[in-house]
Design a protein around this motif. Sequence first.
Motif, mmCIF file in Angstrom:
data_model
loop_
_atom_site.group_PDB
_atom_site.id
_atom_site.type_symbol
_atom_site.label_atom_id
_atom_site.label_comp_id
_atom_site.label_asym_id
_atom_site.label_seq_id
_atom_site.Cartn_x
_atom_site.Cartn_y
_atom_site.Cartn_z
ATOM 1 N N ALA A 78 43.690 51.754 56.249
ATOM 2 C CA ALA A 78 44.688 52.696 56.767
ATOM 3 C C ALA A 78 44.362 52.794 58.135
ATOM 4 O O ALA A 78 45.314 52.816 59.021
ATOM 5 C CB ALA A 78 44.501 54.172 56.222
ATOM 6 N N ASP A 122 46.428 49.772 59.587
ATOM 7 C CA ASP A 122 47.695 49.969 59.640
ATOM 8 C C ASP A 122 48.063 50.875 60.838
ATOM 9 O O ASP A 122 49.389 50.808 61.412
ATOM 10 C CB ASP A 122 47.972 50.886 58.287
ATOM 11 C CG ASP A 122 48.099 49.760 57.195
ATOM 12 O OD1 ASP A 122 47.880 48.567 57.262
ATOM 13 O OD2 ASP A 122 47.985 50.410 56.081
ATOM 14 N N LEU A 182 43.929 60.040 52.761
ATOM 15 C CA LEU A 182 44.478 59.314 51.875
ATOM 16 C C LEU A 182 44.378 60.115 50.486
ATOM 17 O O LEU A 182 45.253 60.206 49.608
ATOM 18 C CB LEU A 182 43.908 58.172 51.468
ATOM 19 C CG LEU A 182 43.972 57.009 52.613
ATOM 20 C CD1 LEU A 182 42.813 55.795 52.448
ATOM 21 C CD2 LEU A 182 45.291 56.453 52.474
#
Length: 505
Positions: free
Chosen positions: A474, A477, A497
């Motif tokens: 993440a 990203d 998450l």
Amino acid sequence: MISSPPRAGALSPILRTSEVRAIEQRARAAPLMERAGIAAAEMARALVGSGNAGGKVLVLAGPGNNGGDAFVAARRLREGFFDVTVVFAGNLAALPPDAAAALSAFTVAGGVITSSLPREWRGALIIDGMFGIGLTRPVGSPYAEWIAWANGANIPILALDIPSGLHADTGLATGPVIVAAATSTFIGLKPGLLTGDGPDLCGHLHMHALAIDDAAVAGAAGHRLTWPELAAMLPDALCRRRRNVHKGIFGTVAVIGGAPGMIGAPLLAGRAALHVGAGRVRVGFAARAHPSVDFDAPELMLGTARAALDAGADVVVMGPGLGTAARTADLLGQALALPTALVLDADALNLIAKDRRLRDALRERGHPTLLTPHPAEAGRLLGVDTEKIQADRVAACLEMARTLNAHVVLKGVGSVLAAPDGRWDINASGNPGLSAAGSGDVLAGFAGAMLAQHLEPHTALRYAVCLHGAAADALVDLGHGPLGILASELANAARGLLNAAAREV
């Protein structure tokens, strides 16, 4: 990258070579080679691109059934008007029956084979059909030369089942090996694609079940962990749906570590435990001089290691920055005797590896124990060198779980998880950003928090490990890595998450 849509509510099975062979034997009446070749041809078309009908494809076919898959793929591509060149240097008379039939079908349809590599060839795609899951030795001539040429051709390579030269069960590459842009693997995922050298060699991984019934692989002991699959099965304890709750329900974690010069390690673990749902966290320091408050996480209760152990906790996390002094060995002995769940990391593992009494106490525990070794620590626990551990990561992890009576994660690319009853997993989340100081401390904190929230030990380890990797993904990203990811950044990402997953289930 992995493409293989999972069944709803299920993890994708991983099959060792012996399991694949057993399935193939039971399904011997089915046209598995034809199905594999068709799947490979479809993948090749996608890689070449829809606008390249008539594109040039070079097929490198080996002397076994992997070569048979390649012959079928070559025939199907010719039927789609691709310009296909097939190189085969094996003994026609020695081909297995199905592969011989596939070669015959290719030539009857007008295909031509050549026995020598067309070194000046240039085209859109190379298909690696040299060796599959049966290979257990380094590739010899002429295939070693073919591999070197293909890797240096600057043309995308599609590997069939597994890149030639890669050991299917271990992920070990001991000689020349194909570096694929994509791999079409058949029937089930293989350990060697997911751990060891495999993730750097297989490229984009596509799994083709070949119409094998789900029941045929339902008994697999191994499974692949991905965050989307685990997030879709998020346990109720992590969803926070009940409103009539209090911190005691979500457990108390005691983190023990922090020898002089390593005060930050247990703080990272403690913060991580708070961020993924532990009700409260005590941090006990091995160092006599330690902080009385963590201003970045004032929720943490700080004190001495002995006081944290004596205060009572649902889970003890021991090892982050612990050191290996005699005094810390005594603390570890006290922790092993507690009637509570235990997570052992770092120096706690090193102490157990060199002290038979501690090792025996670990084996005799009747409460859940999670171990989080990296390969060097695993080697010390099993009394072998790191190279031996890395030579078969799945086997090494299963051996630790069995002999130490614990749930174990062997960290590294494609972290391997194992339970004492023989269940095992390979984690597919994560990236090189996790190769940073403190990352293991955060993982230990995650594991402690999962146990504190009453997840079954194997499930707790699954969620801790996969979430740890997914948090790093993440951050990538968001543009925050992989270079320079800080361990202290993982907890916030993991919390996001978990809450996102809870909103979806």
